[in-house]
Enzyme design. Structure first.
Site, PDB file in Angstrom:
ATOM      1  CB  CYS A   1      -0.952   0.002   1.184  1.00 24.57           C
ATOM      2  SG  CYS A   1      -2.111  -1.367   1.113  1.00 24.57           S
TER       3      CYS A   1
ATOM      4  CG  ASN B   1      -6.793  -1.110   0.027  1.00 28.42           C
ATOM      5  OD1 ASN B   1      -5.971  -0.815  -0.836  1.00 28.42           O
ATOM      6  ND2 ASN B   1      -6.450  -1.326   1.283  1.00 28.42           N
TER       7      ASN B   1
ATOM      8  CG  HIS C   1      -3.375   3.355   1.000  1.00 32.94           C
ATOM      9  ND1 HIS C   1      -3.757   2.837  -0.219  1.00 32.94           N
ATOM     10  CD2 HIS C   1      -3.511   2.337   1.902  1.00 32.94           C
ATOM     11  CE1 HIS C   1      -4.086   1.572  -0.056  1.00 32.94           C
ATOM     12  NE2 HIS C   1      -3.957   1.242   1.220  1.00 32.94           N
TER      13      HIS C   1
HETATM   14  N1  COA Z   1     -18.948  -9.489   6.382  1.00 34.18           N
HETATM   15  C1  COA Z   1     -19.602  -9.769   7.515  1.00 34.18           C
HETATM   16  N2  COA Z   1     -18.966 -10.057   8.667  1.00 34.18           N
HETATM   17  C2  COA Z   1     -17.613 -10.051   8.651  1.00 34.18           C
HETATM   18  C3  COA Z   1     -16.883  -9.767   7.490  1.00 34.18           C
HETATM   19  C4  COA Z   1     -17.602  -9.480   6.321  1.00 34.18           C
HETATM   20  N3  COA Z   1     -16.995  -9.195   5.160  1.00 34.18           N
HETATM   21  N4  COA Z   1     -15.578  -9.843   7.779  1.00 34.18           N
HETATM   22  C5  COA Z   1     -15.479 -10.160   9.072  1.00 34.18           C
HETATM   23  N5  COA Z   1     -16.718 -10.290   9.600  1.00 34.18           N
HETATM   24  C6  COA Z   1     -17.089 -10.643  10.971  1.00 34.18           C
HETATM   25  C7  COA Z   1     -15.985 -11.360  11.705  1.00 34.18           C
HETATM   26  O1  COA Z   1     -16.041 -12.741  11.428  1.00 34.18           O
HETATM   27  C8  COA Z   1     -16.316 -11.052  13.130  1.00 34.18           C
HETATM   28  O2  COA Z   1     -17.356 -11.888  13.550  1.00 34.18           O
HETATM   29  P1  COA Z   1     -17.395 -12.461  15.044  1.00 34.18           P
HETATM   30  O3  COA Z   1     -17.466 -11.236  15.932  1.00 34.18           O
HETATM   31  O4  COA Z   1     -18.612 -13.292  15.034  1.00 34.18           O
HETATM   32  O5  COA Z   1     -16.117 -13.208  15.203  1.00 34.18           O
HETATM   33  C9  COA Z   1     -16.853  -9.635  13.072  1.00 34.18           C
HETATM   34  O6  COA Z   1     -17.261  -9.430  11.705  1.00 34.18           O
HETATM   35  C10 COA Z   1     -15.844  -8.585  13.457  1.00 34.18           C
HETATM   36  O7  COA Z   1     -14.631  -8.859  12.774  1.00 34.18           O
HETATM   37  P2  COA Z   1     -13.374  -7.948  12.897  1.00 34.18           P
HETATM   38  O8  COA Z   1     -12.298  -8.474  12.042  1.00 34.18           O
HETATM   39  O9  COA Z   1     -13.097  -7.733  14.362  1.00 34.18           O
HETATM   40  O10 COA Z   1     -13.980  -6.611  12.292  1.00 34.18           O
HETATM   41  P3  COA Z   1     -13.393  -5.156  12.340  1.00 34.18           P
HETATM   42  O11 COA Z   1     -14.327  -4.267  13.004  1.00 34.18           O
HETATM   43  O12 COA Z   1     -11.970  -5.140  12.767  1.00 34.18           O
HETATM   44  O13 COA Z   1     -13.426  -4.773  10.796  1.00 34.18           O
HETATM   45  C11 COA Z   1     -11.861  -4.547   8.998  1.00 34.18           C
HETATM   46  C12 COA Z   1     -12.638  -5.499   9.894  1.00 34.18           C
HETATM   47  C13 COA Z   1     -10.997  -5.379   8.092  1.00 34.18           C
HETATM   48  C14 COA Z   1     -12.853  -3.756   8.178  1.00 34.18           C
HETATM   49  C15 COA Z   1     -11.035  -3.572   9.857  1.00 34.18           C
HETATM   50  O14 COA Z   1     -10.304  -4.287  10.826  1.00 34.18           O
HETATM   51  C16 COA Z   1     -10.082  -2.767   9.048  1.00 34.18           C
HETATM   52  O15 COA Z   1     -10.477  -1.989   8.220  1.00 34.18           O
HETATM   53  N6  COA Z   1      -8.770  -2.885   9.299  1.00 34.18           N
HETATM   54  C17 COA Z   1      -7.780  -2.175   8.576  1.00 34.18           C
HETATM   55  C18 COA Z   1      -7.737  -2.727   7.202  1.00 34.18           C
HETATM   56  C19 COA Z   1      -6.811  -1.988   6.326  1.00 34.18           C
HETATM   57  O16 COA Z   1      -6.732  -0.808   6.384  1.00 34.18           O
HETATM   58  N7  COA Z   1      -6.160  -2.748   5.485  1.00 34.18           N
HETATM   59  C20 COA Z   1      -5.323  -2.252   4.508  1.00 34.18           C
HETATM   60  C21 COA Z   1      -4.117  -1.670   5.106  1.00 34.18           C
HETATM   61  S1  COA Z   1      -3.247  -0.966   3.881  1.00 34.18           S
END
Ligand code: COA
Length: 335
Positions: free
Chosen positions: A114, A292, A262
């Site tokens: 990224c 992204n 980004h």
């Molecule tokens: N749809 C529905 N539910 C989903 C899902 C999806 N696409 N992806 C994950 N879940 C569920 C998980 O299984 C989890 O369920 P559980 O509570 O029953 O275990 C719940 O949603 C929460 O998951 P979690 O991973 O804790 O969610 P989050 O709030 O952290 O959101 C991201 C996930 C990826 C959106 C977030 O962590 C994020 O944006 N992180 C940074 C990502 C990023 O910037 N990446 C690129 C860097 S360059």
């Protein structure tokens, strides 16, 4: 010593629009979850019969070169940032040299995910600054859709990423107050595996191992992301590296005319916007439309912002990125 300035910009995204609803037919997810957590409404997926990471990069580059008022013969060096190259080797830089019909100029590939485009701009800037090259082509391009786990198992990662390419030409600038004022790069390999794709690689599992084991539970060849850990680090590092860039130039947050972060997650961008006290008009986001696109996200967003007249001569433009590695960086630009 010279400065470098961005003399041309271009981008290309594949035609196929994939909505959140479409993804919910493939895996247990839904439009509300994706929008609420990431801001993403849709993304583009490449047509594997026609688009490659290189071909998308070439289309973006053609636009950037033309807008710079140049031809392929004017390009002195190629920098290509991607995490999704066409081949394991050689990298896409040389394929661009071939497909654009460039002179036998040097071509380098950047593996900074990224942050790849900001690293690329920094590299190009050094070459132009020293007078070694006059026009350097910097491309960020990604074809994610072919390599994602499109089942419920992979939903935490797959819903976020999209395909596309962006490009910029950096050209010699004689006015020392204009162009790329400075770039700031960092890495912290301690967290390398927190956002990674481990196989095939000579370190963990090569293709032979994958074929031999033929294990349907093997996810080592899909991207892995510790989402919350990445999120927490991203907001801290984005803020730090923007601040570092401003300080290095004796500037303040109130001097920023346009911040192009980004496009990792709309919530991360909003956090940064709030932290620096910027208005909606001062931060450009398009993750809603494209997801992204990793190394392509900043050049796509910058090109769109410029096309819409949101970036004008004299403006202070800040590029900032954070991603796998971890790596992060910023570029401070007087347009
Ligand atoms: N749809 C529905 N539910 C989903 C899902 C999806 N696409 N992806 C994950 N879940 C569920 C998980 O299984 C989890 O369920 P559980 O509570 O029953 O275990 C719940 O949603 C929460 O998951 P979690 O991973 O804790 O969610 P989050 O709030 O952290 O959101 C991201 C996930 C990826 C959106 C977030 O962590 C994020 O944006 N992180 C940074 C990502 C990023 O910037 N990446 C690129 C860097 S360059």
């Amino acid at each position: 010593m010279y400065n470098s300035r961005i003399s041309g910009l271009g981008f290309y995204v594949p035609e196929r629009v994939v909505t959140n609803d479409e993804l919910s037919q493939l895996m247990e997810t839904n439009d509300a979850w994706i929008r609420e957590r990431t801001g993403i409404e849709q993304r583009r997926y490449a047509d594997p019969a026609h688009d490659t990471t290189t071909s998308m990069g070439v289309r973006a580059a053609q636009m950037a070169i033309e807008r710079a008022g140049l031809g392929p013969e004017d390009i002195d060096f190629v920098v290509f940032a991607t995490l999704s190259p066409d081949y394991y080797f050689p990298g896409p830089g040389v394929l661009v040299q071939r497909d654009l019909g460039l002179r036998t100029v040097g071509a380098v590939d950047i593996r900074n995910q990224c942050s790849g485009f900001v690293y690329g701009v920094s590299l190009a800037d050094q070459y132009v600054k020293t007078g070694m090259y006059k026009h350097v082509l910097v491309i960020g391009s990604e074809l994610h859709s072919k390599g994602l786990d499109m089942t419920t198992r992979g939903r935490g990662v797959s819903v976020i990423f999209g395909d596309g390419a962006g490009a910029a030409v950096l050209s010699r600038e004689e006015d020392p107050t204009r162009g790329i004022l400075s770039t700031h790069l960092h890495s912290e390999g301690q967290h390398a595996e927190e956002l990674s794709l481990l196989a095939p690689g000579m370190g963990k599992r090569w293709v032979n191992d994958i074929l031999r084991d033929n294990d349907p539970e093997d996810t080592s060849y899909y991207p892995y992301m510790n989402g919350q850990f990445v999120f927490k680090n991203a907001v801290v590092r984005f803020s730090e590296v923007i601040m570092e860039g401003l300080k290095a130039n004796g500037l303040k947050a109130t001097d920023i005319d346009m911040l192009i972060p980004h496009q990792a997650n709309l919530r991360i961008s909003q956090f940064i916007q709030q932290k620096f006290g910027l208005s909606d008009e001062q931060v450009y986001n398009n993750i809603m439309q494209y997801g992204n696109t990793t190394a392509a996200s900043i050049p796509i967003a910058l090109t769109e912002a410029w096309e819409k007249g949101k970036v004008a001569e004299g403006d202070l433009v800040v590029l900032a990125a954070f991603g796998s590695g971890f790596t992060w960086g910023s570029a401070i630009i007087r347009w």
